[in-house]
Design a protein around this motif. Structure first.
Motif, PDB file in Angstrom:
ATOM      1  N   SER A  18       0.831  -1.216   0.000  1.00  0.00           N
ATOM      2  CA  SER A  18       0.000   0.000   0.000  1.00  0.00           C
ATOM      3  C   SER A  18       0.862   1.260   0.000  1.00  0.00           C
ATOM      4  O   SER A  18       0.509   2.261  -0.633  1.00  0.00           O
ATOM      5  CB  SER A  18      -0.954  -0.011   1.200  1.00  0.00           C
ATOM      6  OG  SER A  18      -0.252   0.183   2.420  1.00  0.00           O
ATOM      7  N   LEU A  64      -6.678  -4.522  -1.542  1.00  0.00           N
ATOM      8  CA  LEU A  64      -7.949  -4.564  -0.812  1.00  0.00           C
ATOM      9  C   LEU A  64      -8.388  -5.997  -0.551  1.00  0.00           C
ATOM     10  O   LEU A  64      -8.907  -6.315   0.521  1.00  0.00           O
ATOM     11  CB  LEU A  64      -9.036  -3.834  -1.599  1.00  0.00           C
ATOM     12  CG  LEU A  64      -9.046  -2.309  -1.539  1.00  0.00           C
ATOM     13  CD1 LEU A  64     -10.190  -1.769  -2.393  1.00  0.00           C
ATOM     14  CD2 LEU A  64      -9.188  -1.799  -0.110  1.00  0.00           C
ATOM     15  N   ILE A 115      -6.686   5.532   0.443  1.00  0.00           N
ATOM     16  CA  ILE A 115      -7.823   6.448   0.447  1.00  0.00           C
ATOM     17  C   ILE A 115      -7.849   7.346  -0.782  1.00  0.00           C
ATOM     18  O   ILE A 115      -8.902   7.622  -1.358  1.00  0.00           O
ATOM     19  CB  ILE A 115      -7.822   7.309   1.734  1.00  0.00           C
ATOM     20  CG1 ILE A 115      -8.268   6.475   2.925  1.00  0.00           C
ATOM     21  CG2 ILE A 115      -8.732   8.513   1.593  1.00  0.00           C
ATOM     22  CD1 ILE A 115      -8.165   7.204   4.248  1.00  0.00           C
ATOM     23  N   TYR A 171      -4.599  -1.927  -6.789  1.00  0.00           N
ATOM     24  CA  TYR A 171      -5.482  -1.436  -5.718  1.00  0.00           C
ATOM     25  C   TYR A 171      -6.426  -2.550  -5.273  1.00  0.00           C
ATOM     26  O   TYR A 171      -6.585  -2.823  -4.075  1.00  0.00           O
ATOM     27  CB  TYR A 171      -6.266  -0.243  -6.260  1.00  0.00           C
ATOM     28  CG  TYR A 171      -7.368   0.292  -5.388  1.00  0.00           C
ATOM     29  CD1 TYR A 171      -7.090   1.051  -4.247  1.00  0.00           C
ATOM     30  CD2 TYR A 171      -8.707   0.082  -5.725  1.00  0.00           C
ATOM     31  CE1 TYR A 171      -8.115   1.567  -3.464  1.00  0.00           C
ATOM     32  CE2 TYR A 171      -9.735   0.594  -4.941  1.00  0.00           C
ATOM     33  CZ  TYR A 171      -9.433   1.333  -3.822  1.00  0.00           C
ATOM     34  OH  TYR A 171     -10.442   1.856  -3.042  1.00  0.00           O
ATOM     35  N   GLU A 211      -5.079   0.692   4.673  1.00  0.00           N
ATOM     36  CA  GLU A 211      -6.244   1.368   4.087  1.00  0.00           C
ATOM     37  C   GLU A 211      -5.998   2.865   3.931  1.00  0.00           C
ATOM     38  O   GLU A 211      -6.428   3.476   2.939  1.00  0.00           O
ATOM     39  CB  GLU A 211      -7.480   1.122   4.961  1.00  0.00           C
ATOM     40  CG  GLU A 211      -7.983  -0.307   4.913  1.00  0.00           C
ATOM     41  CD  GLU A 211      -9.134  -0.542   5.864  1.00  0.00           C
ATOM     42  OE1 GLU A 211     -10.264  -0.701   5.367  1.00  0.00           O
ATOM     43  OE2 GLU A 211      -8.921  -0.550   7.090  1.00  0.00           O
ATOM     44  N   GLU A 212      -5.293   3.446   4.896  1.00  0.00           N
ATOM     45  CA  GLU A 212      -4.996   4.880   4.824  1.00  0.00           C
ATOM     46  C   GLU A 212      -4.241   5.222   3.539  1.00  0.00           C
ATOM     47  O   GLU A 212      -4.484   6.252   2.906  1.00  0.00           O
ATOM     48  CB  GLU A 212      -4.173   5.324   6.040  1.00  0.00           C
ATOM     49  CG  GLU A 212      -3.868   6.817   6.019  1.00  0.00           C
ATOM     50  CD  GLU A 212      -2.821   7.220   7.040  1.00  0.00           C
ATOM     51  OE1 GLU A 212      -2.543   8.420   7.133  1.00  0.00           O
ATOM     52  OE2 GLU A 212      -2.281   6.329   7.719  1.00  0.00           O
ATOM     53  N   CYS A 245      -4.685  -2.950   9.969  1.00  0.00           N
ATOM     54  CA  CYS A 245      -5.189  -2.860   8.588  1.00  0.00           C
ATOM     55  C   CYS A 245      -5.507  -1.426   8.192  1.00  0.00           C
ATOM     56  O   CYS A 245      -5.433  -1.067   7.012  1.00  0.00           O
ATOM     57  CB  CYS A 245      -6.421  -3.744   8.419  1.00  0.00           C
ATOM     58  SG  CYS A 245      -6.031  -5.507   8.266  1.00  0.00           S
ATOM     59  N   LYS A 246      -5.825  -0.602   9.175  1.00  0.00           N
ATOM     60  CA  LYS A 246      -6.082   0.811   8.888  1.00  0.00           C
ATOM     61  C   LYS A 246      -4.843   1.484   8.276  1.00  0.00           C
ATOM     62  O   LYS A 246      -4.962   2.407   7.473  1.00  0.00           O
ATOM     63  CB  LYS A 246      -6.499   1.548  10.165  1.00  0.00           C
ATOM     64  CG  LYS A 246      -7.887   1.207  10.677  1.00  0.00           C
ATOM     65  CD  LYS A 246      -8.955   1.748   9.753  1.00  0.00           C
ATOM     66  CE  LYS A 246     -10.348   1.464  10.266  1.00  0.00           C
ATOM     67  NZ  LYS A 246     -10.779   0.076  10.087  1.00  0.00           N
ATOM     68  N   LEU A 279     -11.464   7.419   8.811  1.00  0.00           N
ATOM     69  CA  LEU A 279     -10.965   6.043   8.813  1.00  0.00           C
ATOM     70  C   LEU A 279     -10.423   5.665  10.181  1.00  0.00           C
ATOM     71  O   LEU A 279     -10.760   4.612  10.737  1.00  0.00           O
ATOM     72  CB  LEU A 279      -9.879   5.886   7.742  1.00  0.00           C
ATOM     73  CG  LEU A 279      -9.169   4.529   7.699  1.00  0.00           C
ATOM     74  CD1 LEU A 279     -10.117   3.445   7.206  1.00  0.00           C
ATOM     75  CD2 LEU A 279      -7.934   4.608   6.805  1.00  0.00           C
ATOM     76  N   ILE A 324      -6.414  -7.341   2.372  1.00  0.00           N
ATOM     77  CA  ILE A 324      -6.914  -6.764   3.627  1.00  0.00           C
ATOM     78  C   ILE A 324      -8.214  -7.444   4.033  1.00  0.00           C
ATOM     79  O   ILE A 324      -8.433  -7.768   5.208  1.00  0.00           O
ATOM     80  CB  ILE A 324      -7.117  -5.236   3.486  1.00  0.00           C
ATOM     81  CG1 ILE A 324      -5.770  -4.538   3.291  1.00  0.00           C
ATOM     82  CG2 ILE A 324      -7.829  -4.670   4.713  1.00  0.00           C
ATOM     83  CD1 ILE A 324      -5.896  -3.073   2.906  1.00  0.00           C
ATOM     84  N   SER A 325      -9.090  -7.657   3.047  1.00  0.00           N
ATOM     85  CA  SER A 325     -10.364  -8.325   3.314  1.00  0.00           C
ATOM     86  C   SER A 325     -10.150  -9.732   3.858  1.00  0.00           C
ATOM     87  O   SER A 325     -10.844 -10.176   4.779  1.00  0.00           O
ATOM     88  CB  SER A 325     -11.193  -8.379   2.026  1.00  0.00           C
ATOM     89  OG  SER A 325     -12.391  -9.086   2.228  1.00  0.00           O
TER      90      SER A 325
END
Length: 574
Positions: free
Chosen positions: A29, A59, A98, A55, A94-95, A90-91, A146, A62-63
């Protein structure tokens, strides 16, 4: 690990493999952000395609991580710390992602249209981003949202789950869970039903202050989010995610409420069969006819035969679920209540949670969740970003699966058994249709209040909305006013509930078409619908059967099927 518990090794062999995947996801990421942030407008179609697929892969990883840790938590809610740890980690990944959807929405019209044209398999996903971009915040604001998410509604949802999973009620010398207590409401002895309702209500009252506070916090956060994102009301974001209009939902509610008389018709007949002067709320699920108990192995056999009669593809997926330990079957200490089918990623499979207690209703719960699993597994045929279905169609396969099993079972029962199964099926339809509309109108009234509500106010609104469904046919006792407080959807997914009603009427309309044999290629059309996942709108999916979900008359088709079921029940000689 017991054969009737999940095999989570299909996701990760152990926590070491889980950590490696997390570290890799964070690293990927960061690289993705360095490579593409602020540069999407400079990419040509081939480079944008590469960016989008990178991307998507991050994801998906992460899922997969979050599926693993959530399923651990659902199986043992004492592992809240384990869940929180990975949510926070995981944040970090994800950050870094964004910016992607936000930047895509800010591309000039010509550029975004070019990308969509050259990525037909992602066209619906990308078009929806543009359609709803007015609700986006700035990148800095989205990052704040988030990071605060795990300390807001998500944290209160976790508190609710942990608290309710610990709930134990002393009943006839045993300490029983929520699921075990609710199963007592199906007991043939009225004294036991009444006692169970009273004991469970007492346990709910002991938790009422906490659950009232949690509900208020969910309501307050939703109000703030609506103001920040510019939603017109508390339910608009749900309609957007469900890819339907407010008009469609209002038509559903209006049509359903117009036919509350069918509920009264059924319960008046049930009261007569039971020989009671009055039917109380704890009598709603009183068995009539010959009660059937179903063991898990027997349920498996019935479901597989029913599915195979409709489609061998259905039966094959269900068989894999049984054989390869996709299912966690029985209640146990600290296990979450209820049932669900949790979709994961295309390189794994969905997981089903049951709390099987041997009631014949558990047979239909099994069919329901397997319907979800079949839908989820089939939807893996589209890309990961498009596989998740909106709630309105996500419930379609589950309710359809229940109908398949109901039709299969009813043709193999004696008259005495048939009476009970019909009554049970009608009550399930009521629970999925009318009760969910009650839940939705209850939520609407709760979320209309700007201020925090006291328990007594929520209780009053709950009773008022519930009485609309039952009319004079069922007396709701004072204890029943507390029974909003154990419903998880109000906490986890505000305005989720109408999706059940939406799917129930939708499925009944489709099932009526299937049974009529008016559509020769129904099975193949239906499987194509499931395989489409979330890559098409509900309106487009249903149009292949010649139906228009925007037409108010469409919902009447489903109501007619409910009426048909009730008429068949009324004609049974009891």
């Amino acid at each position: 690990m017991h054969k009737n518990e999940w095999n989570l090794k299909d996701l990760f062999e152990d926590e070491k493999a889980l950590k490696l995947c997390l570290e890799k996801s964070i690293e990927q990421s960061l690289k993705f952000r360095r490579d593409y942030e602020g540069k999407l407008g400079l990419l040509d179609s081939s480079k944008f395609t590469k960016a989008l697929k990178t991307y998507e892969q991050i994801l998906q990883n992460i899922s997969k991580i979050m599926s693993y840790v959530y399923l651990h938590f659902a199986g043992d809610t004492s592992k809240g710390g384990f869940l929180a740890k990975y949510e926070n980690e995981c944040k970090k990944a994800e950050e870094n992602l964004i910016f992607f959807e936000l930047e895509f929405c800010e591309l000039d019209e010509e550029k975004s249209a070019e990308f969509i044209k050259n990525l037909s398999e992602y066209a619906f996903y990308l078009s929806n981003l543009l359609k709803n971009k007015k609700h986006n915040l700035t990148q800095k604001e989205e990052r704040i949202m988030l990071y605060l998410s795990n300390t807001g509604a998500n944290a209160f949802s976790r508190l609710f789950d942990e608290n309710m999973s610990r709930l134990r009620v002393s009943f006839e010398g045993k300490s029983l869970s929520e699921e075990e207590m609710l199963s007592k409401l199906y007991n043939e002895d009225r004294k036991i039903r009444k006692k169970a309702a009273k004991k469970f209500s007492k346990a709910l009252k002991a938790n009422l202050d906490l659950n009232t506070y949690v509900f208020n916090m969910i309501k307050s956060e939703r109000k703030i989010v609506c103001e920040l994102r510019g939603y017109e009301n508390a339910e608009e974001s749900r309609h957007i995610s469900n890819q339907i209009t407010q008009k469609s939902v209002d038509a559903l509610i209006k049509t359903t409420e117009k036919h509350f008389d069918l509920v009264s018709l059924f319960y008046k007949k049930k009261k007569q069969i039971l020989g009671f002067k009055n039917l109380k709320d704890y009598d709603r699920y009183a068995p009539i006819g010959k009660e059937i108990s179903v063991k898990y192995e027997q349920s498996k056999e019935l479901v597989l035969k029913a599915f195979n009669a409709f489609s061998p593809e259905f039966a094959n997926i269900a068989k894999k679920a049984f054989d390869e330990r996709w299912i966690d079957v029985y209640p146990r200490e600290n296990k979450r209540g209820g049932a669900f089918s949790h979709s994961t990623t295309p390189d794994a499979h969905p997981y089903i949670m049951l709390n099987f207690t041997g009631r014949h209703r558990d047979l239909f719960t099994l069919a329901h969740e397997l319907g979800h699993t079949i839908h989820q597994k089939l939807s893996y045929s589209v890309n990961f970003l498009s596989q998740d279905t909106p709630l309105t169609t996500a419930e379609t396969a589950s309710v359809f699966a229940e109908m398949l099993v109901f039709d299969f079972v009813k043709d193999r029962l004696s008259k005495e058994e048939l009476v009970g199964v019909y009554a049970s099926k009608i009550e399930d339809v009521f629970a999925t249709l009318y009760r969910q509309i009650n839940f939705t109108t209850f939520e609407r009234r709760i979320h209309e209040h700007k201020e925090e509500l006291k328990s007594e106010q929520i209780n009053e609104i709950w009773l008022e909305e519930s009485k609309k469904m039952f009319g004079e046919s069922v007396i709701l006792t004072q204890n029943y006013e507390l029974w909003w407080s154990y419903i998880p959807h109000f906490i986890h997914s505000p305005f989720y509930c109408y999706a059940y009603a939406y799917a129930q009427l939708l499925v009944l309309a489709l099932y009526g078409l299937y049974k009529s044999k008016a559509c020769e290629n129904f099975t193949s059309l239906y499987i194509d619908l499931l395989k489409s996942g979330g890559s098409k709108s509900p309106k487009e999916l249903i149009s292949s059967f010649g139906f228009d979900i925007e037409d108010e008359n469409f919902w009447e088709l489903g109501i007619k099927e409910v009426e048909k079921l009730i008429n068949e029940f009324m004609e049974l000689k009891i």
